[in-house]
Scaffold this motif. Structure first.
Motif, short mmCIF file in Angstrom:
data_model
loop_
_atom_site.label_atom_id
_atom_site.label_comp_id
_atom_site.label_asym_id
_atom_site.label_seq_id
_atom_site.Cartn_x
_atom_site.Cartn_y
_atom_site.Cartn_z
N HIS A 64 0.86 -1.26 0.05
CA HIS A 64 0.28 0.05 0.12
C HIS A 64 0.98 1.23 0.14
O HIS A 64 0.81 2.21 -0.74
CB HIS A 64 -0.92 0.07 1.21
N ILE A 65 1.88 1.19 1.00
CA ILE A 65 2.77 2.35 1.05
C ILE A 65 3.37 2.77 -0.17
O ILE A 65 3.57 3.95 -0.52
CB ILE A 65 3.72 2.15 2.22
N LEU A 66 3.79 1.73 -1.07
CA LEU A 66 4.34 1.90 -2.34
C LEU A 66 3.56 2.83 -3.11
O LEU A 66 4.08 3.30 -4.35
CB LEU A 66 5.02 0.68 -2.93
N LEU A 67 2.19 2.66 -3.03
CA LEU A 67 1.46 3.41 -3.82
C LEU A 67 1.60 4.85 -3.81
O LEU A 67 1.20 5.24 -2.85
CB LEU A 67 -0.10 2.93 -3.87
N ALA A 68 1.63 5.38 -4.73
CA ALA A 68 1.73 7.10 -4.43
C ALA A 68 0.53 7.57 -4.28
O ALA A 68 0.52 8.51 -3.36
CB ALA A 68 2.18 7.56 -6.02
N ASP A 69 -0.67 7.20 -4.38
CA ASP A 69 -2.09 7.46 -4.08
C ASP A 69 -2.31 7.04 -2.71
O ASP A 69 -3.31 7.54 -1.89
CB ASP A 69 -3.16 7.06 -5.06
N VAL A 70 -1.69 6.15 -2.16
CA VAL A 70 -1.64 5.80 -0.55
C VAL A 70 -0.69 6.43 0.22
O VAL A 70 -0.80 7.32 0.98
CB VAL A 70 -2.04 4.32 -0.49
N GLY A 71 0.47 5.73 0.14
CA GLY A 71 1.69 6.48 0.84
C GLY A 71 1.24 6.03 2.37
O GLY A 71 0.35 5.41 2.86
N ILE A 72 2.51 6.67 3.17
CA ILE A 72 2.22 6.26 4.39
C ILE A 72 1.11 7.15 5.30
O ILE A 72 0.39 6.60 6.21
CB ILE A 72 3.82 6.83 5.33
N GLU A 73 0.79 8.51 4.63
CA GLU A 73 -0.26 9.08 5.20
C GLU A 73 -1.57 8.30 4.86
O GLU A 73 -2.50 8.27 5.64
CB GLU A 73 -0.37 10.60 4.55
N GLY A 74 -1.52 7.75 3.79
CA GLY A 74 -3.00 6.98 3.26
C GLY A 74 -3.07 5.68 4.07
O GLY A 74 -4.32 5.42 4.78
N GLN A 75 -1.98 4.95 4.42
CA GLN A 75 -2.12 3.74 5.28
C GLN A 75 -2.36 4.17 6.80
O GLN A 75 -3.41 3.58 7.36
CB GLN A 75 -0.82 3.18 5.29
N GLU A 76 -2.04 5.39 7.02
CA GLU A 76 -2.54 5.89 8.63
C GLU A 76 -4.01 6.16 8.59
O GLU A 76 -4.70 5.82 9.55
CB GLU A 76 -1.73 7.30 8.75
N LYS A 77 -4.40 6.73 7.48
CA LYS A 77 -6.09 6.87 7.41
C LYS A 77 -6.77 5.43 7.48
O LYS A 77 -7.79 5.42 8.15
CB LYS A 77 -6.33 7.52 6.18
N ILE A 78 -6.01 4.63 6.81
CA ILE A 78 -6.89 3.23 6.92
C ILE A 78 -6.80 2.59 8.16
O ILE A 78 -7.88 2.17 8.86
CB ILE A 78 -6.03 2.23 5.92
N LEU A 79 -5.60 2.95 8.74
CA LEU A 79 -5.57 2.22 10.10
C LEU A 79 -6.31 3.07 11.29
O LEU A 79 -6.73 2.42 12.32
CB LEU A 79 -3.94 2.32 10.65
N GLU A 80 -6.76 4.18 10.92
CA GLU A 80 -7.47 4.88 11.74
C GLU A 80 -8.97 4.80 11.65
O GLU A 80 -10.08 5.34 12.25
CB GLU A 80 -7.16 6.46 11.91
N SER A 81 -9.27 4.09 10.44
CA SER A 81 -10.57 3.99 10.19
C SER A 81 -11.77 2.94 10.61
O SER A 81 -10.99 2.24 11.08
CB SER A 81 -10.73 3.91 8.64
N LYS A 82 -12.93 3.38 10.60
CA LYS A 82 -13.88 2.30 11.27
C LYS A 82 -14.76 2.02 10.25
O LYS A 82 -15.74 2.84 9.74
CB LYS A 82 -14.73 2.88 12.66
N VAL A 83 -15.06 0.74 10.03
CA VAL A 83 -15.80 0.27 8.72
C VAL A 83 -16.94 -0.71 9.37
O VAL A 83 -16.43 -1.50 10.19
CB VAL A 83 -15.30 -0.43 7.64
N LEU A 84 -18.17 -0.59 9.11
CA LEU A 84 -19.02 -1.73 9.74
C LEU A 84 -19.70 -2.43 8.45
O LEU A 84 -20.02 -1.88 7.36
CB LEU A 84 -20.36 -0.96 10.18
N ILE A 85 -19.45 -3.50 8.68
CA ILE A 85 -20.12 -4.69 7.55
C ILE A 85 -21.31 -5.40 8.11
O ILE A 85 -21.16 -5.94 8.96
CB ILE A 85 -18.80 -5.54 7.20
N ILE A 86 -22.59 -5.09 7.41
CA ILE A 86 -23.72 -5.78 7.92
C ILE A 86 -24.07 -6.92 6.73
O ILE A 86 -23.96 -6.85 5.62
CB ILE A 86 -24.69 -4.64 7.54
N GLY A 87 -23.79 -8.06 7.46
CA GLY A 87 -23.94 -9.27 6.91
C GLY A 87 -22.54 -10.03 6.82
O GLY A 87 -21.53 -9.60 6.16
N ALA A 88 -22.25 -11.16 7.43
CA ALA A 88 -21.05 -11.90 7.28
C ALA A 88 -21.33 -13.12 6.44
O ALA A 88 -20.87 -14.29 6.77
CB ALA A 88 -20.46 -12.06 8.69
N GLY A 89 -21.88 -12.63 5.32
CA GLY A 89 -22.07 -13.80 4.31
C GLY A 89 -21.24 -13.79 2.95
O GLY A 89 -20.19 -13.61 3.08
#
Ligand SMILES: [Zn+2]
Lengths: 69, 269
Positions: free
Chosen positions: B15-40
């Motif tokens: 991920h970090i190697l991707l110019a559009d993600v980088g270390i800042e982007g990975q930090e955003k992902i690590l801080e995000s909260k996602v709810l998945i409805i249905g574990a199917g």
């Protein structure tokens, strides 16, 4: 008349069609499972008989898909 | 900025190697909260890929236990776990894949009385449910709570998805208005689905969640993506927010109500 239906250019012999006619001509099996968009607008189900499809219209049949589990 | 550990830098290096993600982007992902409805079918690949990506908190909602007939497509569950609550089975697999992820489990079926409270802590919601009552309720609740979300649906060899920012982009009800009449509905249980379709659509939804979290690219805003795996035709239909939408237009929805959930009847195809 010429229509674009779900992205495909189509020619119909009829010069006048309602949404209901078009659903029949296109053999849409379960019209209740389709949402109809003409150009940008969604057509209310009770208006299918009275809503005309016109030369050059872009028509989308969007199918309900309820699965996921 | 947070200090990335050596193992984090290595784990997320692609991920970090991707110019559009980088270390800042990975930090955003690590801080995000996602709810998945249905574990199917959809929830399984969504949960796996978001856990692998390092989403900080994954909420998983499902009231069911694993059934043998699920395993044809619900790849987060295993044969040994038949009978185990799906949220538990999913939690185990996520912990094994990426122990950095915090998993919150909700062993319940969502309804109008509990959905807003469950959505509240999350940044992005993903619909992986298998019925219209749930799909419309999720749309209503996300519009009411102003939560961006991904709609997904599959049927036989086809799938559809759109990404929604309430009151900014077209919502599910803008295009589909309300659930189809009970008698007309082939559900997944009665209609069948090619297992790999769930993977195709679920991974698209996971990618959309990451795009929204990262603020990159063009999420499926005002676009309904549909595909038919028989032909592998993919198509995007442009949607406009419906000025008469009963949910998101004008004063729109004010309070939640449950939709009638039709009994599953085996309609001939
Ligand atoms: Zn709407």
């Amino acid at each position: 008349m010429q229509l674009v239906i779900n992205g495909d250019a189509r020619t119909f012999a009829e010069t006048q069609l309602s949404v209901s006619d078009l659903l029949r001509l296109e053999s849409v099996e379960l019209p209740d499972m389709v949402s109809v968009q003409i150009n940008d607008d969604f057509i209310n189900r009770p208006d299918y008989d009275t809503t005309a499809v016109r030369e050059g219209d872009t028509v989308n049949f969007l199918y309900f898909m309820g699965g996921g589990q | 900025m947070r200090d990335f550990s050596e193992t984090e830098l290595e784990r997320y290096s692609r991920h970090i190697l991707l110019a559009d993600v980088g270390i800042e982007g990975q930090e955003k992902i690590l801080e995000s909260k996602v709810l998945i409805i249905g574990a199917g079918g959809l929830g399984a690949p969504i949960a796996y890929y978001l856990a692998a990506a390092g989403v900080g908190t994954l909420g998983i909602v499902d009231g069911d236990v694993v059934d043998l007939s699920n395993l044809q497509r619900q790849i987060i569950h295993t044969t040994a776990e038949v009978g185990v609550p799906k949220v538990e089975s999913a939690q185990r697999k996520i912990a094994a894949l990426n122990p950095d992820v915090t998993v919150e489990t909700y062993r319940t079926m969502l309804d109008a009385s509990n959905i807003l409270e469950i959505l509240e802590p999350y940044d992005f919601i993903i619909d992986g449910t298998d019925n219209f009552a749930a799909k419309f309720l999720i749309n209503d609740a996300c519009v009411l709570a102003g939560k961006p979300y991904s709609h997904g649906g599959i049927l036989r060899f086809t799938g559809q998805t759109m990404t929604i920012v309430p009151r900014k982009t077209a919502c599910y009800a803008c295009a589909f208005h309300r659930p189809p009449p009970a008698g007309a509905v082939p559900t997944c249980a009665s209609a069948g689905v090619l297992g790999a379709i769930a993977g195709m659509l679920g991974t698209i939804q996971a990618a959309e969640a990451l795009k929204v979290i990262l603020g990159l690219g063009e999420p499926l805003y005002n676009q309904l993506l549909t595909f038919d795996a028989k032909t592998m035709n993919f198509r995007k239909t442009t949607l406009k927010p419906n000025p008469h939408c009963r949910v998101c237009a004008g004063s729109g929805i004010q309070k939640l109500e449950d939709y009638e959930q039709p009994v599953c009847d085996l309609k001939p195809q």
